[in-house]
Every structure is written in C-alpha cells, then in structure tokens.
Design a protein around this motif. Structure first.
Motif, PDB file in Angstrom:
ATOM      1  N   HIS A 657       0.838  -1.211   0.000  1.00  0.00           N
ATOM      2  CA  HIS A 657       0.000   0.000   0.000  1.00  0.00           C
ATOM      3  C   HIS A 657       0.867   1.253   0.000  1.00  0.00           C
ATOM      4  CE1 HIS A 657      -3.681  -2.114   0.142  1.00  0.00           C
ATOM      5  NE2 HIS A 657      -3.631  -2.475   1.405  1.00  0.00           N
ATOM      6  N   TYR A 658       1.969   1.217   0.723  1.00  0.00           N
ATOM      7  CA  TYR A 658       2.861   2.379   0.756  1.00  0.00           C
ATOM      8  C   TYR A 658       3.415   2.664  -0.641  1.00  0.00           C
ATOM      9  CZ  TYR A 658       6.785   5.361   2.149  1.00  0.00           C
ATOM     10  OH  TYR A 658       7.673   6.412   2.273  1.00  0.00           O
ATOM     11  N   ALA A 659       3.625   1.620  -1.417  1.00  0.00           N
ATOM     12  CA  ALA A 659       4.143   1.800  -2.773  1.00  0.00           C
ATOM     13  C   ALA A 659       3.198   2.638  -3.630  1.00  0.00           C
ATOM     14  CB  ALA A 659       4.375   0.436  -3.424  1.00  0.00           C
ATOM     15  N   HIS A 660       1.897   2.620  -3.342  1.00  0.00           N
ATOM     16  CA  HIS A 660       0.947   3.428  -4.106  1.00  0.00           C
ATOM     17  C   HIS A 660       1.269   4.915  -3.964  1.00  0.00           C
ATOM     18  CE1 HIS A 660      -1.263  -0.351  -4.144  1.00  0.00           C
ATOM     19  NE2 HIS A 660      -2.129   0.175  -5.011  1.00  0.00           N
ATOM     20  N   PHE A 661       1.539   5.339  -2.748  1.00  0.00           N
ATOM     21  CA  PHE A 661       1.859   6.753  -2.527  1.00  0.00           C
ATOM     22  C   PHE A 661       3.142   7.137  -3.272  1.00  0.00           C
ATOM     23  CE2 PHE A 661      -0.555   5.337   1.179  1.00  0.00           C
ATOM     24  CZ  PHE A 661      -1.499   6.335   1.322  1.00  0.00           C
ATOM     25  N   LEU A 662       4.135   6.250  -3.228  1.00  0.00           N
ATOM     26  CA  LEU A 662       5.395   6.528  -3.915  1.00  0.00           C
ATOM     27  C   LEU A 662       5.174   6.651  -5.418  1.00  0.00           C
ATOM     28  CD1 LEU A 662       7.674   4.000  -1.980  1.00  0.00           C
ATOM     29  CD2 LEU A 662       7.572   6.471  -1.650  1.00  0.00           C
ATOM     30  N   ALA A 663       4.367   5.760  -5.977  1.00  0.00           N
ATOM     31  CA  ALA A 663       4.109   5.809  -7.409  1.00  0.00           C
ATOM     32  C   ALA A 663       3.386   7.089  -7.788  1.00  0.00           C
ATOM     33  CB  ALA A 663       3.296   4.590  -7.836  1.00  0.00           C
ATOM     34  N   GLY A 664       2.386   7.459  -7.011  1.00  0.00           N
ATOM     35  CA  GLY A 664       1.654   8.677  -7.296  1.00  0.00           C
ATOM     36  C   GLY A 664       2.527   9.913  -7.222  1.00  0.00           C
ATOM     37  N   GLU A 669      12.737   6.005  -7.063  1.00  0.00           N
ATOM     38  CA  GLU A 669      13.782   5.370  -6.251  1.00  0.00           C
ATOM     39  C   GLU A 669      13.165   4.659  -5.050  1.00  0.00           C
ATOM     40  OE1 GLU A 669      17.816   6.621  -3.729  1.00  0.00           O
ATOM     41  OE2 GLU A 669      16.874   8.047  -5.120  1.00  0.00           O
ATOM     42  N   GLY A 670      12.237   5.348  -4.360  1.00  0.00           N
ATOM     43  CA  GLY A 670      11.560   4.707  -3.244  1.00  0.00           C
ATOM     44  C   GLY A 670      10.711   3.538  -3.685  1.00  0.00           C
ATOM     45  N   LEU A 671      10.036   3.691  -4.831  1.00  0.00           N
ATOM     46  CA  LEU A 671       9.205   2.612  -5.348  1.00  0.00           C
ATOM     47  C   LEU A 671      10.039   1.392  -5.689  1.00  0.00           C
ATOM     48  CD1 LEU A 671       6.436   1.621  -6.329  1.00  0.00           C
ATOM     49  CD2 LEU A 671       6.908   2.728  -8.520  1.00  0.00           C
ATOM     50  N   LEU A 672      11.200   1.610  -6.267  1.00  0.00           N
ATOM     51  CA  LEU A 672      12.073   0.489  -6.606  1.00  0.00           C
ATOM     52  C   LEU A 672      12.554  -0.218  -5.342  1.00  0.00           C
ATOM     53  CD1 LEU A 672      13.590  -1.125  -8.742  1.00  0.00           C
ATOM     54  CD2 LEU A 672      15.443   0.565  -8.612  1.00  0.00           C
ATOM     55  N   ALA A 673      12.819   0.550  -4.291  1.00  0.00           N
ATOM     56  CA  ALA A 673      13.266  -0.061  -3.032  1.00  0.00           C
ATOM     57  C   ALA A 673      12.175  -0.954  -2.441  1.00  0.00           C
ATOM     58  CB  ALA A 673      13.661   1.036  -2.036  1.00  0.00           C
ATOM     59  N   HIS A 693       0.146  -5.577  -9.070  1.00  0.00           N
ATOM     60  CA  HIS A 693       0.007  -4.206  -8.571  1.00  0.00           C
ATOM     61  C   HIS A 693       1.332  -3.445  -8.716  1.00  0.00           C
ATOM     62  CE1 HIS A 693      -3.825  -2.953  -6.993  1.00  0.00           C
ATOM     63  NE2 HIS A 693      -4.021  -4.087  -6.352  1.00  0.00           N
ATOM     64  N   LEU A 694       2.424  -4.095  -8.387  1.00  0.00           N
ATOM     65  CA  LEU A 694       3.725  -3.424  -8.500  1.00  0.00           C
ATOM     66  C   LEU A 694       4.014  -3.050  -9.948  1.00  0.00           C
ATOM     67  CD1 LEU A 694       5.850  -5.585  -6.018  1.00  0.00           C
ATOM     68  CD2 LEU A 694       5.102  -3.218  -5.693  1.00  0.00           C
ATOM     69  N   THR A 695       3.659  -3.931 -10.879  1.00  0.00           N
ATOM     70  CA  THR A 695       3.828  -3.605 -12.301  1.00  0.00           C
ATOM     71  C   THR A 695       2.992  -2.380 -12.671  1.00  0.00           C
ATOM     72  OG1 THR A 695       4.277  -5.916 -12.853  1.00  0.00           O
ATOM     73  CG2 THR A 695       3.539  -4.482 -14.649  1.00  0.00           C
ATOM     74  N   HIS A 696       1.761  -2.348 -12.206  1.00  0.00           N
ATOM     75  CA  HIS A 696       0.890  -1.204 -12.476  1.00  0.00           C
ATOM     76  C   HIS A 696       1.479   0.077 -11.883  1.00  0.00           C
ATOM     77  CE1 HIS A 696      -2.888   1.131 -11.107  1.00  0.00           C
ATOM     78  NE2 HIS A 696      -2.497   1.592 -12.270  1.00  0.00           N
ATOM     79  N   LEU A 697       1.990   0.003 -10.667  1.00  0.00           N
ATOM     80  CA  LEU A 697       2.506   1.205 -10.002  1.00  0.00           C
ATOM     81  C   LEU A 697       3.762   1.725 -10.689  1.00  0.00           C
ATOM     82  CD1 LEU A 697       1.911   0.204  -6.279  1.00  0.00           C
ATOM     83  CD2 LEU A 697       0.564   1.778  -7.686  1.00  0.00           C
ATOM     84  N   ARG A 698       4.611   0.828 -11.168  1.00  0.00           N
ATOM     85  CA  ARG A 698       5.793   1.286 -11.903  1.00  0.00           C
ATOM     86  C   ARG A 698       5.382   1.938 -13.221  1.00  0.00           C
ATOM     87  NH1 ARG A 698      10.627  -3.085 -11.156  1.00  0.00           N
ATOM     88  NH2 ARG A 698      11.725  -1.444 -12.290  1.00  0.00           N
ATOM     89  N   ALA A 699       4.314   1.434 -13.837  1.00  0.00           N
ATOM     90  CA  ALA A 699       3.805   2.066 -15.057  1.00  0.00           C
ATOM     91  C   ALA A 699       3.238   3.448 -14.745  1.00  0.00           C
ATOM     92  CB  ALA A 699       2.731   1.185 -15.685  1.00  0.00           C
TER      93      ALA A 699
END
Length: 927
Positions: A657-664, A669-673, A693-699
């Motif tokens: 869930h935290y990765a969503h904020f990073l992607a937005g 760099e944080g998202l990759l971590a 989900h991670l694939t979507h967030l990186r996109a």
C-alpha cells in the motif's frame, strides 16, 4: 495499626489522589518529561495523538516517568486512570482493563444498553454476552469520552509486556482514537514484549543515564558515599537508574564510607531481580509468603485479603505488613493494595521460591477464588503436576466462556493448559487444536504457530480435522506467507463440515471463516483450484460471503450491483457483527473501493488485531484513493507492527500500500526499493495480487515522468487493448491509466477499444469508483466535438471529488485540451489540478500542470502577438517537454518530417532559434 484486611477486590474503595505541587525533575529525563508535558497539553486542547510508549530495559525509570506524569496530570486537573500488567495475570481476559476502569464503573450505567452489556460481560460482571458479538472497544471509548467531557483524561499502562491480550487490544484501539476526545494515552514496557496489537505513534526509547546525570542521581539518593565507592557504583550500574538507587543499599556502612573494601562482584547481570535478594533473605517466613502470594496472584492478591494472611491473628498480620513496608520491597496503599517497590521485586520473589512453595501458593490462591473463576483454574493448573482430566474439562469450559467474552487469546492459554493435563491423546489433540484456532482468532499468531507445530507431531482426530485445517491455514497465510495449504486443506474441510452439519465445530461460523480464508488465498494467487472450490461451496455460506466472491472473482462479469448490495447489507447489520462478518464486509468493500470510515466504525468492538489489521489495511489504501497522502508513513508503521506481531503477510501488504503513494508522487527510487523488498517473496508464493500491482505502479510512475511508451507496454501486459481480464479483479485501477498511456503514444484506436470494453461490460454499474474511472477514460478518448461535454459528465459522477489524485489528472487532461482548443477556461482548470498535485506532493504531475498552465495563454491573441495555431501550440508544448520529433509524431499521428516542418514555422513566431528556448518562450507568453 488498625489496618483492615477484609476488603477484597470486588469491594475495594476508589483511590483518592491529591495533586503533588513539588514535582522535581527526574535525573537525565528532561526531554522525556518535556514530551509528556506536550502530550498533556495536546489532550487538554483536544488534539491528542496516537499514544506514547516509553520503552526500555528493566530499571531505566519507565515507572518513575509514569509516576511523574500521574502527578503532573493530577495537578493540571486530569482524571488519571492507571493499570499495571502482571505476568501472573497475563492470561486473565480484560484483567488490566478492569483495573483501569475501576474508578468509572458507576458511570457504566449511562452507556447505551448494548455497549453497557458488552462491557459488563467482558469484565465478568454480567452473566450473558451481547448476542452476535462485542462492543467493548466502543464502550470503553464512550465511557472515557463521558469522563473527558468534565475534565481531560490520562490513561497510564505500566508493564505493557504483561498486559493480557484482550486488554492490550482495547488499549491499542484507544491509542488510535485519542484524537477524538481529550485523552492522553501513555504506556511503558520492555522492548522485547511491547509488540501488542500495533504500536503507538510515538515510541520513546529510554537509554541509560550519561555520566553526569548518573552521578547527580547517585549523589541525590546517597549523598554520603565516599568518592571511591561512588565511582565503583557508577561503573557497575552503567547508567541504570534502578541499580544506582539500589546497589548502595546492600553495602556495609564502612563500605559506603570507603573504609572497607567493596565486594568483587555486585548482584548485577542479566537479572536485576538479584538486587532485591538480600532484603528478601532478611524477611520472616510469613512476610515472604505474603509477598509470594501477591506476586503470583496479581490483582487477585494485591489487595490484602484473608488468603494472604491466612492463619495469622490480627496482631501478627499487622506486624508482617509492617515488616514488608520497612523492607522497602512493597508498600500498603490507603485502599488496601499491596504495591511492589518495582516490578523486578515481583520477579525476585517468584525466582527465590522453590517449586513446592510456588505450587502451595497457587493452591491457596485458587481456594480463595470461586470454583469456576478462570483465575482459580489457572492457579489450580499451576499447582498440578500430573494429568487431571476433570481439571482439564473445567479449563476447557472456562476457555470457551472466555472466548464468548472476547478473550480468545486468554482462552487459548486455558485450552493449552487443558491439553497438557489431558489423560487421553484424542482429547489432548482436540483441545490443542481448539487452542491454536483461538490463538489465531485472538491475534496471537506466533503462539498459534507454536501450537500448530505441536499438533503436527501427532494424529488429529477426524472430528477436529476442519478446525485443524483452519488453524494451519491461518498460520500459513498470515505468518508464513504460504497459500498452498489453503487449496489442499480448506476444500476438504468445507466438505467435512457440510457432511457433519451445523454444530459440528466449537466455532459456529467456522465454515464462513474457512470460506473467507480460501477466498483470500484465491484472490492473492488467482489459483484456479480456489475459484472452483469457492463456486462449489457457495451454497454453504452466507449471502454476504457469496457477494464477496462475486466482487472479486471476475468483476467485469460478476460484480454488477455489488456497491448497492453492499450498502443494503451494511445498513441492515448491527454493530455487533462477528469478526468473520466484519472481514467479509471489509473485503467486499475493498473490492469496489468502498471501505471508507463509515464502514470501519461499524467494527469498533472487533478490536483484536486480526480485525484491526484488516481495518488498517483498508484504511491505508483508502488514504491513497481519497488523497490523504500525508498519512502515507502510517503504512510503514503498521508494517513494522505487523511484523512484530508475526503477521508477515499483513506487513507485506502494508508495504505494498505504501508503494501506491510513492508511485503517485513519482518517487521511483523509493518505489524500486519497496519493489525489491517485497516482490521476491510475492513471486515465490505466486502472489499475483502484489506483483501485478507493482507492475501497475511502476507504469503509473513512468507515466508521471513522461515515459509514455514504457507505461503503455507495462499496462498492456496487464490488460490488453479492449480486454478486461478475469485474472485481474482490480481491472478498474489501471483502466484509466491504460487509456491515458494509449492516447499519449498515439494509439487512439486501442484507447477507444478499451473504453468500448468498459461500456460493454457495464463497468459503471459495479461501484462509484468504477463509474468515475469509466467516465474519465471516456472523456480522454472522445472526439473533439464530444470531449468537453464528456469531461463535464465525468466531473458530475456522484462522488467524483472523492477520488482526489485521479480527479486532478482528469483536470490536467481537460485543461490541456481546453488550452489546445483555445478555450478561456483552461487556466482555471489547470490551476485546480496544479493545486491538488502540489498538496499531494505529486511533483512530476505538478510540473506537467505548471508547464501546461504557463503555455495556456500562448494562443492567437493570447499575448506577445503570437499567432500559433492549435496544432503548432500542441507541437511546441510537446517539444518543450522534451519529446523528439518521432515521439511527437506518434502522439499526434503525424510523420516526423511534418513535425519538423511545423517547428520550422514555430521558432520564428516565438522569436527563438532552437528547441532549448521553447519552454522559456512559452512561459514568457503567459500573461
């Protein structure tokens, strides 16, 4: 002395506290005292936080800080409520809560009837539970809120590591709600034991005192020590305040004055309890026995009852109490409580006693309590060496009653003891299985894992196989993050329950909970075995469970009307739903992005971590969707708490869930971590829910940074053009992103095919969020003559303003279209988008909105005498954004040569000679 020794726990008088006007600073604890003052200030102002935990090793002064806070709060007019965890009572459900609420019990009558009954039953003061569930957390909050209307409240909990699980869960619930009432919550505990039910927002790690502070404390408490003696004490104590205060007590007066040599070794080491051993050795046998009863009995024996002083006449009883107080090991309070000088004294008393002495004390304590009291049974079990089937049966029944009161974790302890005392292997396995399931339901996952491992060493009776399957799967999913047992054990267990009929399990809702666990595993992995089993057993569960299945299985084809059905069901359900129903409602709502606070509040009474963790996960994701991005760090704190509690699957999901904020925010760099931290485990257990989900967030992050082709390729791998795949139950989340990326890369046909698929699937009938995303995508892909009206239609979707980030992106697209078509509303719409992106911290999106806003006036008659056509303006903006001629051509369906020809006309109009000057020229043209 005239002391009365007849007052028991149930009729003890309330404690009357008086303000302490002179509250000297504690040595070396100035920062901690300042923090506690701020906590009290915040509570008085009605702006509490999420609780404060003082954490440190034994002897560092945690209790002293709580004492200081108690006195400071009383002087400020607070109501102070206090509880102390007891190792002896860690298995007594709601024992610490009972301590805390004792001064307010008369006010329970003012609570609403369901809350009053629930709280009274939880505290053992009512014979029958509230049908259907408990409202204990809500009742306690209401009780404290009533008190806080008169004056602010400070809740102090010491020795948190020994607080019973049920009370700890309520305390954790209160910590999350302190902002709602003038309430401060401060607890203290040891680092290795304070991982109960999530952690407060502020954790204060107490360190040893430094040299000057340690010397000041020693000088204050023992001013007559010789310098050489003081130096040795400082060296031995190593900054531990308790050691600094207690070590000199054991010295001969000549040693203190430096006349006699000091001992080669002091009573320090891994157990500071040794500091108190010499004083215990000087006590009479009667005094030691009284202290042992108090140490083993907890609150049961901390009031001076006849059980403690059994066999002593009144005069000798007073002499024994005087002897104890003179020793400094414990003191008799005005209300009859026997309070230990320090929690370590309790440990020293128990450690000093022999096995027979401890068992005798347990027998005496058991005799002083009602026959069926869970505490009496616990003492009986501790006093028993050989198997005892009768006692095991009584423990089992007590465990069942505790579970009814909401004390699943404490009930598990009693069932575990019952298993150990069982005389038959089958009975032992049944009780151990029940204990494992109760421990899991009660939020004590590492303990449940330990019991499951114990179960695996011997056969489990056939009638316990479903419950065993549930316990194993619970541990595997939540603790080990492994879903294979879900597909091998649960279908068979559901078959067995179906054949056995209702009442075959000690848990009435076992089939429902197993179905939910199977659904979780299937959603996370997309395993076809799971979907087949769920369809086969859908007639065995409630309408809500089947709605949850339909919401997740293939929503583009099975979830129509889910939002409306969910609202209707939630409206008819009382606040007293069982944990299984709460999980199903939350998970169904999560499928359609409707798990908002109005739903969470329905489960205030379901305060075990098993439910609260689900609420926190839903809350973390809703904070992302609803634009509360300042709460992003809460996901990381919840992840740490989940890991500490052994809920490793929850920890993985909180980081996801935290990765969503990073992607937005475009923090790649944080998202990759985060991706590197959680993807390997997710891939190993085939957790497509997370990896997709991670694939979507990186996109999404790539889209924010303008790498449109990269984003399109990734999104098309998840959801091909015009296809809403059944293996992607959250297909709506990348839906708008796909259309945006397709249009940015010049794939208009693919974008419109996707919108057509959404229309054909009646995507808007699933939920409000689905409806908004479809309307937004429809506007993006529309022909020019329809676009403006469709943008306005998307804004008009009910609840559209709640999807903050996506709405800002829609406004950015709309504002850019308005700019390109020379509409005067463009700056206003773009400013709205820009303000939102800035508030969210979405820097790449804010930069794009800024550029679009700067160029919004660069149109015919817009300033500087420019005469760019709409097409030229669009090409100029894309070139200023750094796109090559080829990329611009793909975006606008033009050849690179045509793009070059347009740029050749644009440069003279803007008075520039190169692409590098485009951005500044467009900016200058903005009024």
């Amino acid at each position: 002395m005239g002391r009365s020794v007849e007052a028991g726990v149930a009729d003890r008088p309330p404690v009357v506290d008086h303000p302490v006007l002179d509250r000297p600073a504690l040595a070396g604890r100035g920062p901690e005292q300042a923090l506690l003052r701020r906590v009290l200030d915040g509570a008085r102002a009605g702006s509490g936080g999420t609780g404060t935990l003082l954490q440190g090793a034994p002897g560092l002064g945690k209790t002293a800080l709580l004492d200081w806070a108690h006195d400071e709060a009383r002087a400020r007019g607070f109501t102070v409520l206090r509880a102390v965890g007891s190792e002896a009572e860690a298995g007594v459900a709601f024992g610490a809560l009972h301590q805390l609420l004792w001064p307010l019990t008369d006010r329970m009558r003012a609570l609403p009837e369901p809350q009053r009954r629930a709280l009274a039953f939880a505290l053992g003061e009512a014979p029958e539970p509230v049908p259907g569930g408990f409202l204990v957390g809500a009742a306690v909050l209401a009780l404290l809120a009533g008190e806080a209307r008169m004056r602010p409240v400070l809740v102090l909990v010491d020795d948190l590591q020994w607080v019973d699980s049920s009370s700890a869960a309520v305390f954790a619930f209160l910590q999350r709600r302190t902002a709602e009432v003038p309430l401060a919550f401060v607890s203290a505990g040891r680092p290795e034991g304070t991982t109960t039910e999530g952690r407060p927002g502020t954790v204060v790690d107490l360190a040893a005192l430094d040299g000057e502070d340690a010397r000041a404390l020693l000088r204050t408490r023992h001013p007559h020590l010789a310098v050489i003696t003081a130096d040795r004490i400082l060296q031995e104590a190593a900054g531990n305040p308790l050691a600094l205060v207690e070590l000199p007590v054991h010295l001969h007066p000549d040693q203190a004055r430096g006349v006699m040599p000091l001992p080669r070794r002091f009573p320090l080491g891994h157990r500071l309890e040794r500091l108190f051993a010499p004083r215990l050795d000087r006590l009479s046998g009667e005094a030691v026995h009284v202290l042992l009863y108090a140490a083993l009995g907890g609150t049961t024996a901390s009031w001076v009852t006849p059980a403690l002083l059994d066999g002593l006449d009144a005069r000798r009883a007073d002499e024994v109490l005087d002897e104890i107080e003179t020793s400094g090991l414990a003191r008799l309070e005005s209300d009859g409580r026997l309070t230990f000088r320090h929690p370590l004294v309790r440990g020293a008393v128990v450690a000093r006693a022999s096995g027979p002495e401890r068992r005798a004390a347990h027998r005496r304590l058991a005799a002083a309590l009602p026959h069926d009291d869970p505490r009496a049974l616990g003492h009986e079990a501790d006093a028993t060496v050989l198997p005892d089937e009768a006692l095991a049966g009584r423990l089992q029944e007590a465990g069942r009653r505790l579970a009814l009161r909401g004390g699943d974790a404490e009930g598990a302890l009693l069932l575990h003891r019952a298993a150990a005392l069982s005389t038959h292997a089958g009975a032992r396995a049944r009780r151990l299985t029940w204990a494992a399931a109760m421990a899991a339901r009660g939020g004590r996952l590492p303990y449940a894992a330990k019991l499951v491992e114990e179960l695996r060493r011997a056969p489990v009776p056939a009638d316990s196989a479903p419950l065993y399957a549930y316990a194993v799967v619970y541990v595997d999913q939540s603790h080990h993050v492994d879903f294979e047992s879900s597909f091998t054990l649960l279908p068979q267990a559901l078959d067995a329950l179906s054949e056995a009929g209702a009442g075959a399990s000690p848990f009435a809702d076992l089939a429902e909970q197993m179905y939910f666990k199977l659904l979780l595993a299937t959603v996370y992995t997309s395993d076809t075995r799971g979907w087949a089993a769920l369809r086969a057993h859908r007639h065995q569960v409630s309408e809500l469970a089947d709605l949850c299945r339909r919401a997740w299985s293939d929503p583009a084809r099975t979830a129509h009307g889910t939002g409306g059905e969910l609202r209707a069901m939630a409206a008819t359900m009382s606040q007293e739903q069982q944990a299984g129903a709460a999980w199903l409602l939350l998970w169904t709502a999560s499928a359609v992005d409707m798990a908002d606070a109005s739903l969470w509040r329905r489960f205030l009474g379901q305060h075990a971590y098993a439910t609260q963790g689900s609420i926190a996960k839903a809350g973390g994701y809703q904070n992302y969707l609803r634009g509360h991005w300042d709460q992003a760090e809460v996901c990381l704190r919840e992840a740490e708490a989940a890991d500490a509690l052994g809920y490793h699957c929850n920890a993985l999901l909180f980081r996801h869930h935290y990765a969503h904020f990073l992607a937005g925010r475009g923090d790649e760099e944080g998202l990759l971590a985060v991706d590197r931290a959680i993807r390997p485990l997710a891939e190993r257990v085939r957790m497509k829910f997370v990896t997709d989900h991670l694939t979507h967030l990186r996109a999404l992050a790539a889209l924010g940074h303008g790498r449109d082709e990269e984003a399109y390729t990734a999104l098309a791998g998840l959801t091909p053009p015009g296809v809403l795949p059944p293996g992607l139950p959250w297909f709506h989340l990348p839906f708008f992103d796909f259309v945006d990326a397709a249009l940015r890369t010049g794939r208009t046909a693919q974008a419109r095919a996707h919108v057509a698929a959404g229309d054909a699937a009646r995507m808007g009938d699933i939920s409000p969020h689905h409806a908004f995303l479809l309307a937004a995508a429809r506007a993006l892909a529309a022909a020019d003559e329809e676009a403006d009206a469709l943008y306005e239609a998307a804004y008009a979707v009910p609840g559209a303003d709640g999807w903050v980030f996506e709405l800002a992106r829609l406004r950015l697209a709309h504002g850019t279209w308005l700019r390109d078509h020379r509409r005067p509303r463009a700056p206003k719409v773009l400013r709205q988008a820009l303000e939102t992106f800035r508030a969210l911290g979405a820097a790449p999106w804010a930069e794009r909105a800024e550029r679009a806003l700067r160029s919004a006036a660069a149109r015919p008659g817009g300033g500087g005498g420019l005469s760019l056509t709409a097409q030229e303006l669009r090409i100029a903006q894309l070139a200023a954004d750094g796109l090559t001629n080829k990329e611009i051509g793909i975006r606008l369906s033009l050849s690179p040569r045509t793009v070059g020809g347009h740029l050749a006309k644009i440069f003279p109009k803007l008075g520039i000679a190169s692409r590098a000057a485009l951005a500044r020229a467009l900016e200058r043209s903005t009024p």
